[in-house]
Design a protein around this motif. Structure first.
Motif, PDB file in Angstrom:
ATOM      1  N   GLU A  69       0.251  -1.166  -0.079  1.00  0.00           N
ATOM      2  CA  GLU A  69       0.253   0.488   0.101  1.00  0.00           C
ATOM      3  C   GLU A  69       1.060   1.186  -0.098  1.00  0.00           C
ATOM      4  O   GLU A  69       0.639   2.455  -0.863  1.00  0.00           O
ATOM      5  CB  GLU A  69      -0.716  -0.041   0.779  1.00  0.00           C
ATOM      6  N   ARG A 117       2.209   1.681  -3.239  1.00  0.00           N
ATOM      7  CA  ARG A 117       1.009   1.940  -4.395  1.00  0.00           C
ATOM      8  C   ARG A 117       0.730   3.429  -3.978  1.00  0.00           C
ATOM      9  O   ARG A 117       0.231   4.969  -4.970  1.00  0.00           O
ATOM     10  CB  ARG A 117      -0.239   1.960  -3.880  1.00  0.00           C
ATOM     11  N   ARG A 128       3.163   6.272  -5.734  1.00  0.00           N
ATOM     12  CA  ARG A 128       3.274   6.156  -7.109  1.00  0.00           C
ATOM     13  C   ARG A 128       2.265   7.387  -7.270  1.00  0.00           C
ATOM     14  O   ARG A 128       3.171   7.496  -8.139  1.00  0.00           O
ATOM     15  CB  ARG A 128       3.901   5.114  -7.778  1.00  0.00           C
ATOM     16  N   GLU A 129       0.689   6.833  -6.807  1.00  0.00           N
ATOM     17  CA  GLU A 129      -0.138   7.472  -6.743  1.00  0.00           C
ATOM     18  C   GLU A 129      -0.073   9.287  -6.485  1.00  0.00           C
ATOM     19  O   GLU A 129      -0.064   9.689  -7.480  1.00  0.00           O
ATOM     20  CB  GLU A 129      -1.045   7.029  -6.712  1.00  0.00           C
TER      21      GLU A 129
END
Length: 205
Positions: A194, A197, A200-201
């Motif tokens: 998580e 993720r 990166r977002e």
């Protein structure tokens, strides 16, 4: 407006996008695309070889990212103006781009006329930033991760174990575990997947 032709380098790994950008910029009387590369690690050599005024770069490229290439170009050829053009309108990317020495940051769906005008403006010493992205970056705040935490998270993205990460990064397993734990806490998530993720977002990796 400038009275001479502005020499532009295009760095974009997708050939159709690169050729379309070259064609659009080629319609401008005062702009000439003198070099095109598909890899980030080819940017510096091409900029030197063609004595470019402006380098226009994508972020996601093989060899080196556009941000890494921008930082290298800014250090080696500081007179070259840097325009980051990306599909990824992520606030963290904008902050990273500015830290890499970029003079402009635009998303790829910007009108062609806006891109050409950005090339002229950066050569005149101005900064050009997509206004929507600038507002989002201010709202998002700074990247809370340290360079080491980002490095460990990037390395962990492929699912490597702590032992493998320790070997790759030349750190102890305890140190790797501490960096991952701190990153997970800062991002308020449950696990490393998580954390990768979310980072990166937000454009923080």
């Amino acid at each position: 407006m400038t009275s001479r032709t502005i020499k532009v380098l295009l760095a974009e790994d997708q050939s159709m996008v690169r050729e379309a950008l070259a064609a659009l910029l080629g319609l401008e009387d005062d702009i000439e695309v003198v070099a095109q590369v598909a890899r980030g690690d080819e940017v510096l050599a091409a900029a030197r070889a063609h004595d470019v005024d402006v380098a226009l770069m994508d972020i996601e490229m093989p060899g080196a990212t556009g941000l890494e290439a921008a930082a290298q170009l800014h250090e080696e050829l500081p007179a070259v103006k840097l325009v980051i053009l990306t599909t990824f309108g992520r606030p963290g990317y904008l902050r990273s781009a500015m830290e890499s020495g970029a003079d402009a940051f635009l998303v790829k769906d910007a009108p062609a006329a806006q891109l050409a005008e950005a090339v002229r403006k950066v050569l005149a010493g101005e900064k050009v930033i997509d206004p929507t992205l600038a507002a989002a970056a201010l709202a998002e705040g700074a990247n809370p991760l340290t360079d080491r935490e980002r490095e460990v998270l990037r390395a962990a993205a492929d699912g490597s174990t702590n032992a493998e990460l320790a070997q790759t990064l030349h750190l102890s397993q305890g140190t790797v575990r501490n960096y991952l734990s701190t990153a997970i806490q800062k991002l308020a998530v449950r696990n490393r997947a998580e954390a990768v993720r979310i980072a990166r977002e937000k454009g923080w990796l």
